[in-house]
Scaffold this motif. Sequence first.
Motif, PDB file in Angstrom:
ATOM      1  N   ASP A  63       0.637  -1.457   0.048  1.00  7.53           N
ATOM      2  CA  ASP A  63      -0.069   0.059   0.006  1.00  7.53           C
ATOM      3  C   ASP A  63       0.713   1.214  -0.292  1.00  7.53           C
ATOM      4  O   ASP A  63       0.465   2.156  -0.534  1.00  7.53           O
ATOM      5  CB  ASP A  63      -0.947   0.275   1.317  1.00  7.53           C
ATOM      6  N   TYR A  64       2.225   1.628   0.771  1.00  9.26           N
ATOM      7  CA  TYR A  64       2.774   2.074   0.674  1.00  9.26           C
ATOM      8  C   TYR A  64       3.166   2.474  -0.596  1.00  9.26           C
ATOM      9  O   TYR A  64       3.379   3.331  -1.227  1.00  9.26           O
ATOM     10  CB  TYR A  64       3.213   1.764   1.796  1.00  9.26           C
ATOM     11  N   GLU A  65       4.048   1.614  -0.591  1.00  7.79           N
ATOM     12  CA  GLU A  65       4.365   1.782  -2.263  1.00  7.79           C
ATOM     13  C   GLU A  65       4.011   2.516  -3.630  1.00  7.79           C
ATOM     14  O   GLU A  65       4.516   3.141  -4.029  1.00  7.79           O
ATOM     15  CB  GLU A  65       4.861   0.405  -2.869  1.00  7.79           C
ATOM     16  N   ALA A  66       2.253   1.661  -3.184  1.00 12.41           N
ATOM     17  CA  ALA A  66       1.854   2.183  -4.227  1.00 12.41           C
ATOM     18  C   ALA A  66       1.220   3.737  -4.283  1.00 12.41           C
ATOM     19  O   ALA A  66       1.351   4.656  -5.334  1.00 12.41           O
ATOM     20  CB  ALA A  66       0.301   1.592  -4.213  1.00 12.41           C
ATOM     21  N   ALA A  67       1.125   4.463  -3.074  1.00 12.45           N
ATOM     22  CA  ALA A  67       0.954   5.237  -2.733  1.00 12.45           C
ATOM     23  C   ALA A  67       1.713   6.622  -2.668  1.00 12.45           C
ATOM     24  O   ALA A  67       1.501   7.525  -3.368  1.00 12.45           O
ATOM     25  CB  ALA A  67       0.465   6.109  -0.877  1.00 12.45           C
ATOM     26  N   LEU A  68       3.231   5.337  -2.446  1.00 13.09           N
ATOM     27  CA  LEU A  68       3.929   6.768  -3.145  1.00 13.09           C
ATOM     28  C   LEU A  68       4.313   7.391  -4.674  1.00 13.09           C
ATOM     29  O   LEU A  68       5.021   8.023  -5.454  1.00 13.09           O
ATOM     30  CB  LEU A  68       5.426   5.751  -3.454  1.00 13.09           C
ATOM     31  N   SER A  69       3.969   5.898  -5.582  1.00 20.23           N
ATOM     32  CA  SER A  69       3.911   6.536  -7.269  1.00 20.23           C
ATOM     33  C   SER A  69       3.029   7.411  -7.312  1.00 20.23           C
ATOM     34  O   SER A  69       3.183   8.226  -7.875  1.00 20.23           O
ATOM     35  CB  SER A  69       4.114   4.926  -7.853  1.00 20.23           C
ATOM     36  N   THR A  70       1.948   7.529  -6.494  1.00 18.73           N
ATOM     37  CA  THR A  70       0.971   8.299  -6.949  1.00 18.73           C
ATOM     38  C   THR A  70       2.016   9.779  -6.462  1.00 18.73           C
ATOM     39  O   THR A  70       1.389  11.452  -6.838  1.00 18.73           O
ATOM     40  CB  THR A  70      -0.477   8.314  -6.275  1.00 18.73           C
ATOM     41  N   PHE A  71       2.251  10.168  -5.266  1.00 25.08           N
ATOM     42  CA  PHE A  71       3.173  11.024  -4.295  1.00 25.08           C
ATOM     43  C   PHE A  71       4.002  11.728  -5.791  1.00 25.08           C
ATOM     44  O   PHE A  71       4.360  12.619  -5.930  1.00 25.08           O
ATOM     45  CB  PHE A  71       3.403  10.482  -2.964  1.00 25.08           C
ATOM     46  N   ALA A  72       4.668  10.483  -5.854  1.00 29.15           N
ATOM     47  CA  ALA A  72       5.652  10.837  -6.318  1.00 29.15           C
ATOM     48  C   ALA A  72       5.352  11.562  -7.858  1.00 29.15           C
ATOM     49  O   ALA A  72       5.978  12.598  -8.496  1.00 29.15           O
ATOM     50  CB  ALA A  72       6.685  10.036  -7.254  1.00 29.15           C
ATOM     51  N   SER A  73       4.302  11.518  -8.216  1.00 28.22           N
ATOM     52  CA  SER A  73       3.951  11.419  -9.632  1.00 28.22           C
ATOM     53  C   SER A  73       3.283  13.022  -9.884  1.00 28.22           C
ATOM     54  O   SER A  73       2.733  14.055 -10.667  1.00 28.22           O
ATOM     55  CB  SER A  73       2.514  11.062 -10.438  1.00 28.22           C
ATOM     56  N   GLU A  74       2.813  13.624  -8.267  1.00 28.80           N
ATOM     57  CA  GLU A  74       1.963  15.065  -8.416  1.00 28.80           C
ATOM     58  C   GLU A  74       2.822  16.106  -7.654  1.00 28.80           C
ATOM     59  O   GLU A  74       2.898  17.387  -7.325  1.00 28.80           O
ATOM     60  CB  GLU A  74       1.211  14.644  -7.291  1.00 28.80           C
ATOM     61  N   ARG A  75       4.808  15.360  -7.175  1.00 28.19           N
ATOM     62  CA  ARG A  75       5.228  16.541  -6.769  1.00 28.19           C
ATOM     63  C   ARG A  75       6.352  16.656  -7.596  1.00 28.19           C
ATOM     64  O   ARG A  75       7.206  16.177  -8.343  1.00 28.19           O
ATOM     65  CB  ARG A  75       5.530  16.399  -5.642  1.00 28.19           C
ATOM     66  N   GLU A  76       7.329  17.378  -7.561  1.00 20.57           N
ATOM     67  CA  GLU A  76       8.657  17.833  -8.340  1.00 20.57           C
ATOM     68  C   GLU A  76       9.869  16.198  -6.831  1.00 20.57           C
ATOM     69  O   GLU A  76      10.878  16.741  -6.440  1.00 20.57           O
ATOM     70  CB  GLU A  76       9.568  18.456  -7.700  1.00 20.57           C
ATOM     71  N   VAL A  77       9.432  15.734  -6.645  1.00 20.19           N
ATOM     72  CA  VAL A  77      10.668  14.054  -6.309  1.00 20.19           C
ATOM     73  C   VAL A  77      10.763  13.076  -7.507  1.00 20.19           C
ATOM     74  O   VAL A  77       9.584  12.272  -7.808  1.00 20.19           O
ATOM     75  CB  VAL A  77       9.342  13.745  -4.842  1.00 20.19           C
TER      76      VAL A  77
END
Length: 192
Positions: free
Chosen positions: A138-152
């Motif tokens: 769940d955390y890894e899947a959320a990180l993919s979304t997080f990265a796609s929305e930010r300069e990270v």
Amino acid sequence: MIDHLRASSASRIEPGEHICALVGSRTHRDAIMRPFLTEGMSAGHKCLLGLGEPNPWQTVRTLLPTLDPEHLRSAGQLDVLETHEPQFSSDDFSVPAMLEFWTDVTDEAQAGEYEAVRLTAEARWWSPQLPQSDALIDYEAALSTFASEREVAILSVYDIEDYGWMLVDLMKTHPRVLVNEVEFANPYYARP
């Protein structure tokens, strides 16, 4: 047929991307983390590194032999997250809380002098903070979304020997996968 490239592709992880690296040794781990961090330092990005080792700054000196880790640390460009500094315990872990932590870290860096942030950590650092393997996926899947929305840019590193049993689930959470030093476009990626 799966497309693949050679290893220096770890340096070509752009802000907005979350990549999984599966490694078979510390040598492979270092070979993947080194170009990712070096490129970030050269580009003036804030870099955060999580290592599951008792003396991570010694590892950083070996990992980045052409850079001055102490100067980067004192300047604030490089932070090392150590095993004795967990962000959460398995009792209070939640994906939203972890994402809030990373949001605060990236917002603070971008409010300062850094236009982008690079995060990389080996699973030995963060997995003890998780209650079970489902939480990791769940955390890894959320990180993919997080990265796609930010300069990270995020590089998650897993030792195949320790996490090979989760290989299929891990691959589903990352659009690109590095196996040792070879990159594969991931046909098994399932968007969150």
